[in-house]
Scaffold this motif. Structure first.
Motif, mmCIF file in Angstrom:
data_model
loop_
_atom_site.group_PDB
_atom_site.id
_atom_site.type_symbol
_atom_site.label_atom_id
_atom_site.label_comp_id
_atom_site.label_asym_id
_atom_site.label_seq_id
_atom_site.Cartn_x
_atom_site.Cartn_y
_atom_site.Cartn_z
ATOM 1 N N SER A 174 0.832 -1.204 0.000
ATOM 2 C CA SER A 174 0.000 0.000 0.000
ATOM 3 C C SER A 174 0.866 1.252 0.000
ATOM 4 C CB SER A 174 -0.920 0.016 1.229
ATOM 5 O OG SER A 174 -1.773 -1.101 1.245
ATOM 6 N N PRO A 175 0.343 2.388 -0.491
ATOM 7 C CA PRO A 175 1.062 3.664 -0.383
ATOM 8 C C PRO A 175 1.364 3.991 1.077
ATOM 9 C CG PRO A 175 -0.823 3.874 -1.844
ATOM 10 C CD PRO A 175 -0.948 2.532 -1.185
ATOM 11 N N ALA A 176 2.376 4.794 1.303
ATOM 12 C CA ALA A 176 2.795 5.134 2.661
ATOM 13 C C ALA A 176 1.649 5.724 3.477
ATOM 14 C CB ALA A 176 3.970 6.104 2.619
ATOM 15 N N SER A 177 0.795 6.514 2.824
ATOM 16 C CA SER A 177 -0.309 7.168 3.538
ATOM 17 C C SER A 177 -1.333 6.170 4.062
ATOM 18 C CB SER A 177 -1.013 8.165 2.605
ATOM 19 O OG SER A 177 -1.531 7.507 1.463
ATOM 20 N N LEU B 296 -0.038 4.064 7.777
ATOM 21 C CA LEU B 296 -0.007 4.687 9.088
ATOM 22 C C LEU B 296 -0.977 3.994 10.035
ATOM 23 C CD1 LEU B 296 0.006 8.440 7.989
ATOM 24 C CD2 LEU B 296 1.977 7.042 8.660
ATOM 25 N N HIS B 297 -0.717 4.090 11.326
ATOM 26 C CA HIS B 297 -1.582 3.457 12.322
ATOM 27 C C HIS B 297 -2.994 4.042 12.239
ATOM 28 C CE1 HIS B 297 -2.871 1.502 15.958
ATOM 29 N NE2 HIS B 297 -3.112 2.673 16.569
ATOM 30 N N ARG B 298 -3.979 3.167 12.081
ATOM 31 C CA ARG B 298 -5.387 3.564 11.999
ATOM 32 C C ARG B 298 -5.636 4.556 10.863
ATOM 33 N NH1 ARG B 298 -8.208 2.194 16.619
ATOM 34 N NH2 ARG B 298 -9.730 3.840 16.273
ATOM 35 N N ALA B 299 -4.894 4.426 9.781
ATOM 36 C CA ALA B 299 -5.037 5.336 8.653
ATOM 37 C C ALA B 299 -6.448 5.262 8.082
ATOM 38 C CB ALA B 299 -4.013 4.998 7.563
ATOM 39 N N PRO B 300 -7.115 6.419 7.880
ATOM 40 C CA PRO B 300 -8.471 6.397 7.324
ATOM 41 C C PRO B 300 -8.536 5.733 5.950
ATOM 42 C CG PRO B 300 -7.960 8.549 8.246
ATOM 43 C CD PRO B 300 -6.680 7.782 8.246
ATOM 44 N N GLN B 301 -7.488 5.957 5.112
ATOM 45 C CA GLN B 301 -7.504 5.352 3.782
ATOM 46 C C GLN B 301 -7.534 3.835 3.862
ATOM 47 O OE1 GLN B 301 -5.507 7.813 4.871
ATOM 48 N NE2 GLN B 301 -4.640 8.994 3.175
ATOM 49 N N ALA B 302 -6.751 3.278 4.793
ATOM 50 C CA ALA B 302 -6.734 1.822 4.950
ATOM 51 C C ALA B 302 -8.098 1.311 5.390
ATOM 52 C CB ALA B 302 -5.653 1.414 5.948
ATOM 53 N N ARG C 161 -8.912 11.650 -0.432
ATOM 54 C CA ARG C 161 -7.809 11.647 0.524
ATOM 55 C C ARG C 161 -6.498 11.175 -0.088
ATOM 56 N NH1 ARG C 161 -9.316 12.393 5.904
ATOM 57 N NH2 ARG C 161 -7.181 11.815 6.410
ATOM 58 N N ALA C 162 -6.529 10.620 -1.283
ATOM 59 C CA ALA C 162 -5.319 10.063 -1.887
ATOM 60 C C ALA C 162 -4.382 11.172 -2.357
ATOM 61 C CB ALA C 162 -5.684 9.164 -3.060
ATOM 62 N N PRO C 163 -3.082 11.119 -2.009
ATOM 63 C CA PRO C 163 -2.114 12.078 -2.565
ATOM 64 C C PRO C 163 -2.088 11.979 -4.081
ATOM 65 C CG PRO C 163 -1.166 10.868 -0.715
ATOM 66 C CD PRO C 163 -2.466 10.203 -1.041
ATOM 67 N N SER C 164 -1.807 13.085 -4.747
ATOM 68 C CA SER C 164 -1.905 13.124 -6.209
ATOM 69 C C SER C 164 -0.980 12.128 -6.894
ATOM 70 C CB SER C 164 -1.603 14.541 -6.715
ATOM 71 O OG SER C 164 -0.293 14.939 -6.322
ATOM 72 N N ASP C 165 0.167 11.819 -6.262
ATOM 73 C CA ASP C 165 1.103 10.898 -6.900
ATOM 74 C C ASP C 165 0.861 9.451 -6.502
ATOM 75 O OD1 ASP C 165 1.877 11.221 -4.279
ATOM 76 O OD2 ASP C 165 4.022 11.040 -4.718
ATOM 77 N N LEU D 27 -17.719 -1.769 12.570
ATOM 78 C CA LEU D 27 -16.688 -1.576 13.587
ATOM 79 C C LEU D 27 -15.438 -0.877 13.063
ATOM 80 C CD1 LEU D 27 -16.845 -5.026 15.435
ATOM 81 C CD2 LEU D 27 -17.789 -2.834 16.209
ATOM 82 N N ILE D 28 -15.171 -0.982 11.758
ATOM 83 C CA ILE D 28 -13.894 -0.469 11.244
ATOM 84 C C ILE D 28 -14.020 0.853 10.488
ATOM 85 C CG2 ILE D 28 -12.887 -2.773 11.122
ATOM 86 C CD1 ILE D 28 -13.724 -1.131 7.858
ATOM 87 N N ILE D 29 -15.211 1.351 10.289
ATOM 88 C CA ILE D 29 -15.373 2.597 9.529
ATOM 89 C C ILE D 29 -14.674 3.748 10.266
ATOM 90 C CG2 ILE D 29 -17.571 3.076 10.651
ATOM 91 C CD1 ILE D 29 -18.473 4.454 8.105
ATOM 92 N N PRO D 30 -13.958 4.624 9.534
ATOM 93 C CA PRO D 30 -13.245 5.733 10.193
ATOM 94 C C PRO D 30 -14.187 6.664 10.939
ATOM 95 C CG PRO D 30 -12.475 5.447 7.943
ATOM 96 C CD PRO D 30 -13.679 4.571 8.099
#
Length: 441
Positions: free
Chosen positions: A243-246, A249-255, A373-377, A430-433
């Motif tokens: 996955s992209p770095a973003s 991250l811990h509890r990342a909303p994108q994930a 939320r995704a970075p442009s690159d 349970l997992i929705i941000p």
């Protein structure tokens, strides 16, 4: 709102999605007859699983290639692979050949859908992106209204093989239209080349899911189910690794949003894969009649897509995801009651309106928020991870369906699979941000 160039591109995107949707909806309607004709009930779930496994392989390369060099090569590759799979399926003489054809269709279809969806973020501003996603989702309307009935009619009056071969020329029309639209856009090489490690991990993930699907298709004990679940869990960790770095991250909303898409695909397809089989074998419906029930149910998805694309929905996405998840839960629960109490099968159309509406809300809102939320690159890679999450959800649902069909009677297998779908809905809740993450999107 849209420039002339964007309108042209959007037309091509919608046409491509319509063909992708038709193939997916058609196979669901006619699969009971294909399985009977090819004596392949033992591979019923595999016909769905291997399609998604093929897409797992292709979406990684397609997303990376789009970010670095633009969309044309993955689009051409997708159409060629998809067309080859359609031809092989139309001439299949055994279920083994048919499953192989579905794998090829998955390779092409996964790349096609990933690229067409990623173009939404590359070619449109954030202000109009939700409307584009809504229009793309609404592109399922014509296939949803005509696909199941058309496929059923062809199966009843000609042959199920005609459903596949007739799609081939239309795919090349779609490619031409998209190509003309993309000529007006430029793509910068913003992404870094995918490392060999990433490609190897993607292949390992596909291999893990393949073995899991085979274990469920041929397994006769719960040990095979445990093995399959372990392999799928390992594959999920593999997806996180690429996955992209973003998203790492811990509890990342994108994930969490990508996981939301995977769970909603699991719940929806765990229910969806069994509906035609129940209608045809339990209630003696023809292919056309079974398709009509699916058409009525598709109205819910279409209406929900329009709601999710509205301007005011942008600030209410979390609430709409929760509402959609609740609709799926209630619709599947109602379907269990209808089946167990042997009520008229026409009621399945009503329960399917709820399930379809829920899927439309969850999928569209989660997808729009994920792209925002995704970075442009990292747009292509983000779309790739989300598509892989979708695929794992579908593979697990269809694989479990195949295992249950091989070891239980039809009604018991369907009821148990639908109960698992309800568990998927509870997990999604349970997992929705948090609401804060949505406000920041």
């Amino acid at each position: 709102m849209f420039s002339r160039e964007q309108k042209l591109l959007l037309t091509g995107q919608i046409l491509g999605i319509m063909l992708y949707a038709f193939d997916e909806l058609a196979i669901n309607t006619i699969m009971p007859f294909i399985s009977s004709d090819l004596n392949g009930d033992h591979l019923y779930g595999a016909a769905f699983s291997f399609y998604m496994i093929g897409s797992l392989i292709s979406v990684v390369w397609a997303g990376d290639r789009l970010d670095r060099k633009g969309p044309m090569l993955p689009l051409v590759f997708a159409v060629i692979a998809f067309s080859l799979g359609l031809v092989v399926a139309s001439f299949a003489t055994s279920m083994n050949y048919f499953v192989a054809a579905r794998f090829l269709q998955g390779v092409g279809g996964g790349a096609l859908y990933a690229v067409l969806f990623s173009l939404t973020a590359h070619c449109y501003s954030e202000a109009v992106r939700p409307k584009v996603i809504g229009l793309i989702s609404a592109a399922w309307l014509v296939p949803a209204m005509l696909g199941p009935v058309t496929a059923g009619w062809l199966s009843d009056h000609l042959s199920w093989r005609a459903v596949f071969i007739l799609q081939v020329p239309l795919l090349f029309v779609s490619l031409t239209t998209v190509y003309v639209g993309l000529r007006h856009f430029s793509f910068n090489s913003t992404g870094s080349p995918a490392r060999r490690r990433t490609m190897i991990l993607a292949l390992v993930i596909a291999l893990l899911v393949t073995v899991a699907s085979l274990a469920l298709s041929f397994g006769t004990t719960l040990n095979y189910v445990a093995l399959a679940l372990l392999l799928v869990a390992t594959a999920v960790f593999g997806v996180r690794a690429i996955s992209p770095a973003s998203m790492r991250l811990h509890r990342a909303p994108q994930a969490r949003l990508a996981a939301t898409r995977g769970l909603v695909h699991f719940s929806f397809y765990a229910a969806d894969v069994m509906i035609p089989l129940i209608l045809v074998r339990q209630y003696a419906y023809s292919a056309s009649e079974a398709g009509l029930v699916l058409v009525i149910g598709a109205l819910g998805w279409t209406a929900a897509s329009a709601i999710a694309a509205a301007d005011r929905a942008r600030t209410q996405r979390r609430e709409l995801i929760l509402i959609g998840n609740g609709l799926i839960f209630v619709g599947i629960l109602a379907s269990i009651v209808i089946l167990q109490l042997n009520w008229t099968p026409l009621l399945f159309a009503l329960s399917w309106v709820l399930v379809g509406a829920g899927m439309g809300l969850v999928y569209n809102c989660a997808s729009a928020q994920l792209m925002d939320r995704a970075p442009s690159d990292q747009i292509g890679k983000t779309s790739t991870v989300a598509s892989m999450s979708d695929a794992i959800g579908v593979v697990l649902a269809s694989g479990l369906g195949g295992y249950l069909l091989n070891n239980l009677n039809l009604v018991s297998a369907t009821t148990l699979l639908w109960c698992l779908a309800l568990i998927g809905c509870l997990a999604l809740a349970l997992i929705i941000p948090s609401e804060k993450c949505f406000r920041l999107g």
